[in-house]
Design an enzyme around this catalytic site. Sequence first.
Site, PDB file in Angstrom:
ATOM      1  N   HIS A 197      -2.051  -5.381   1.300  1.00 12.94           N
ATOM      2  CA  HIS A 197      -3.236  -6.013   1.013  1.00 12.94           C
ATOM      3  C   HIS A 197      -3.188  -7.608   0.597  1.00 12.94           C
ATOM      4  O   HIS A 197      -2.046  -7.835  -0.145  1.00 12.94           O
ATOM      5  CB  HIS A 197      -4.041  -5.161  -0.095  1.00 12.94           C
ATOM      6  CG  HIS A 197      -5.220  -5.986  -0.803  1.00 12.94           C
ATOM      7  ND1 HIS A 197      -6.630  -6.065   0.075  1.00 12.94           N
ATOM      8  CD2 HIS A 197      -5.479  -7.109  -1.735  1.00 12.94           C
ATOM      9  CE1 HIS A 197      -7.279  -6.892  -0.745  1.00 12.94           C
ATOM     10  NE2 HIS A 197      -6.544  -7.241  -1.846  1.00 12.94           N
TER      11      HIS A 197
ATOM     12  N   LYS B  44       0.927  -1.323   0.061  1.00 12.66           N
ATOM     13  CA  LYS B  44      -0.065   0.104  -0.006  1.00 12.66           C
ATOM     14  C   LYS B  44       0.706   1.583   0.023  1.00 12.66           C
ATOM     15  O   LYS B  44       2.128   1.188   0.223  1.00 12.66           O
ATOM     16  CB  LYS B  44      -1.017  -0.052   1.134  1.00 12.66           C
ATOM     17  CG  LYS B  44      -2.029  -1.275   1.134  1.00 12.66           C
ATOM     18  CD  LYS B  44      -2.973  -1.075   2.462  1.00 12.66           C
ATOM     19  CE  LYS B  44      -3.827  -2.300   2.199  1.00 12.66           C
ATOM     20  NZ  LYS B  44      -4.988  -2.092   3.546  1.00 12.66           N
TER      21      LYS B  44
ATOM     22  N   ASN C  18      -1.994   0.110   6.766  1.00 18.90           N
ATOM     23  CA  ASN C  18      -1.514  -1.336   7.153  1.00 18.90           C
ATOM     24  C   ASN C  18      -0.372  -2.247   6.038  1.00 18.90           C
ATOM     25  O   ASN C  18      -0.503  -3.336   6.239  1.00 18.90           O
ATOM     26  CB  ASN C  18      -2.910  -2.180   7.899  1.00 18.90           C
ATOM     27  CG  ASN C  18      -3.729  -2.564   6.797  1.00 18.90           C
ATOM     28  OD1 ASN C  18      -3.488  -2.175   5.687  1.00 18.90           O
ATOM     29  ND2 ASN C  18      -4.592  -3.178   7.143  1.00 18.90           N
TER      30      ASN C  18
ATOM     31  N   TYR D 117     -12.212  -1.669  -3.977  1.00 20.79           N
ATOM     32  CA  TYR D 117     -12.821  -1.934  -2.622  1.00 20.79           C
ATOM     33  C   TYR D 117     -14.139  -1.860  -2.417  1.00 20.79           C
ATOM     34  O   TYR D 117     -14.836  -1.426  -1.552  1.00 20.79           O
ATOM     35  CB  TYR D 117     -12.158  -0.948  -1.641  1.00 20.79           C
ATOM     36  CG  TYR D 117     -10.509  -1.420  -1.031  1.00 20.79           C
ATOM     37  CD1 TYR D 117     -10.653  -2.469  -0.180  1.00 20.79           C
ATOM     38  CD2 TYR D 117      -9.641  -0.679  -1.232  1.00 20.79           C
ATOM     39  CE1 TYR D 117      -9.300  -2.901   0.396  1.00 20.79           C
ATOM     40  CE2 TYR D 117      -8.230  -1.189  -0.683  1.00 20.79           C
ATOM     41  CZ  TYR D 117      -8.259  -2.408   0.008  1.00 20.79           C
ATOM     42  OH  TYR D 117      -6.980  -2.545   0.638  1.00 20.79           O
TER      43      TYR D 117
ATOM     44  N   GLU E 262      -9.437  -9.856  -8.297  1.00 17.55           N
ATOM     45  CA  GLU E 262      -8.331  -8.834  -8.079  1.00 17.55           C
ATOM     46  C   GLU E 262      -7.192  -9.191  -8.825  1.00 17.55           C
ATOM     47  O   GLU E 262      -6.607  -7.938  -9.395  1.00 17.55           O
ATOM     48  CB  GLU E 262      -7.840  -9.033  -6.384  1.00 17.55           C
ATOM     49  CG  GLU E 262      -9.051  -8.488  -5.440  1.00 17.55           C
ATOM     50  CD  GLU E 262      -8.556  -8.662  -4.051  1.00 17.55           C
ATOM     51  OE1 GLU E 262      -9.379  -8.418  -3.420  1.00 17.55           O
ATOM     52  OE2 GLU E 262      -7.587  -9.296  -3.671  1.00 17.55           O
TER      53      GLU E 262
HETATM   54  P1  IDP Z   1      -7.719  -6.891   5.157  1.00 19.22           P
HETATM   55  O1  IDP Z   1      -6.993  -5.869   4.501  1.00 19.22           O
HETATM   56  O2  IDP Z   1      -7.011  -7.685   6.250  1.00 19.22           O
HETATM   57  O3  IDP Z   1      -8.377  -7.860   4.314  1.00 19.22           O
HETATM   58  P2  IDP Z   1     -10.633  -5.579   5.468  1.00 19.22           P
HETATM   59  O4  IDP Z   1     -11.356  -6.136   6.572  1.00 19.22           O
HETATM   60  O5  IDP Z   1     -10.558  -6.222   4.032  1.00 19.22           O
HETATM   61  O6  IDP Z   1      -9.177  -6.157   5.794  1.00 19.22           O
HETATM   62  O7  IDP Z   1     -10.324  -4.296   4.975  1.00 19.22           O
HETATM   63  C1  IDP Z   1      -9.642  -3.715   3.857  1.00 19.22           C
HETATM   64  C2  IDP Z   1      -9.058  -2.455   4.511  1.00 19.22           C
HETATM   65  O8  IDP Z   1      -9.631  -1.337   4.773  1.00 19.22           O
HETATM   66  C3  IDP Z   1      -7.852  -2.838   5.600  1.00 19.22           C
HETATM   67  O9  IDP Z   1      -6.659  -3.670   5.177  1.00 19.22           O
HETATM   68  C4  IDP Z   1      -7.589  -1.268   6.024  1.00 19.22           C
HETATM   69  O10 IDP Z   1      -6.761  -0.717   5.390  1.00 19.22           O
HETATM   70  C5  IDP Z   1      -9.001  -0.872   6.025  1.00 19.22           C
HETATM   71  N1  IDP Z   1      -9.686  -1.013   7.225  1.00 19.22           N
HETATM   72  C6  IDP Z   1     -10.289  -2.125   7.567  1.00 19.22           C
HETATM   73  N2  IDP Z   1     -11.066  -1.840   8.690  1.00 19.22           N
HETATM   74  C7  IDP Z   1     -10.787  -0.687   9.150  1.00 19.22           C
HETATM   75  C8  IDP Z   1     -11.159   0.313  10.212  1.00 19.22           C
HETATM   76  O11 IDP Z   1     -12.074  -0.121  11.222  1.00 19.22           O
HETATM   77  N3  IDP Z   1     -10.960   1.387  10.146  1.00 19.22           N
HETATM   78  C9  IDP Z   1     -10.147   1.821   9.219  1.00 19.22           C
HETATM   79  N4  IDP Z   1      -9.697   1.304   8.113  1.00 19.22           N
HETATM   80  C10 IDP Z   1      -9.846  -0.183   7.990  1.00 19.22           C
HETATM   81 MG    MG Z   2      -9.839  -7.859   2.707  1.00 18.53          MG
END
Ligand code: IDP
Ligand code: MG
Length: 139
Positions: free
Chosen positions: A117, A11, A114, A51, A128
């Site tokens: 992805h 990212k 984070n 997304y 994807e």
């Molecule tokens: P993942 O990346 O571990 O699959 P997902 O639930 O698919 O997690 O969420 C996609 C992305 O959205 C996350 O990697 C993160 O960047 C963001 N995200 C998920 N939950 C939150 C939240 O509660 N607050 C802010 N950003 C979030």
């Molecule tokens: Mg995800």
Amino acid sequence: MAMEQTLSLIKPDGVARGLIGEVIGRFERAGLKIKAMKMVQLSKTQAQKFYAVHENRPFYDSLTTFMSSGPIVAMILEGEDAILRNRDLMGDTNYQKAAPGTIRADFARDIEANIVHGSDGADTARTEIAFFFNELEKY
Ligand code: IDP
Ligand code: MG
């Protein structure tokens, strides 16, 4: 176990913080093969499309602004159980819950920014990968 392909993204925060080599090194040391790779910057609209599954979540607008804020590295990873193994290397979405030694535990300090992805299943991996790579770009 099955031979699988999955989509990995480094990212904008991972690229900006100089973690491309660190992340790719972890994939390679884990035996995941890089089958395609490129650096691109998504538009806001493209990030919204990527997304779309999260469009009703409160963080959707912020997430898609973040994901289009700078270049990202997109990769196809291949290996036995590559989808789950990549998720294991990444760690939990929330870095505070991620297991020690995972990419997010080691480097993320924010639930949104984070670092990486990874596709979460076989269907999303297919969709994807097709979002980022055409036939000519796959090896
Ligand atoms: P993942 O990346 O571990 O699959 P997902 O639930 O698919 O997690 O969420 C996609 C992305 O959205 C996350 O990697 C993160 O960047 C963001 N995200 C998920 N939950 C939150 C939240 O509660 N607050 C802010 N950003 C979030
Ligand atoms: Mg995800």
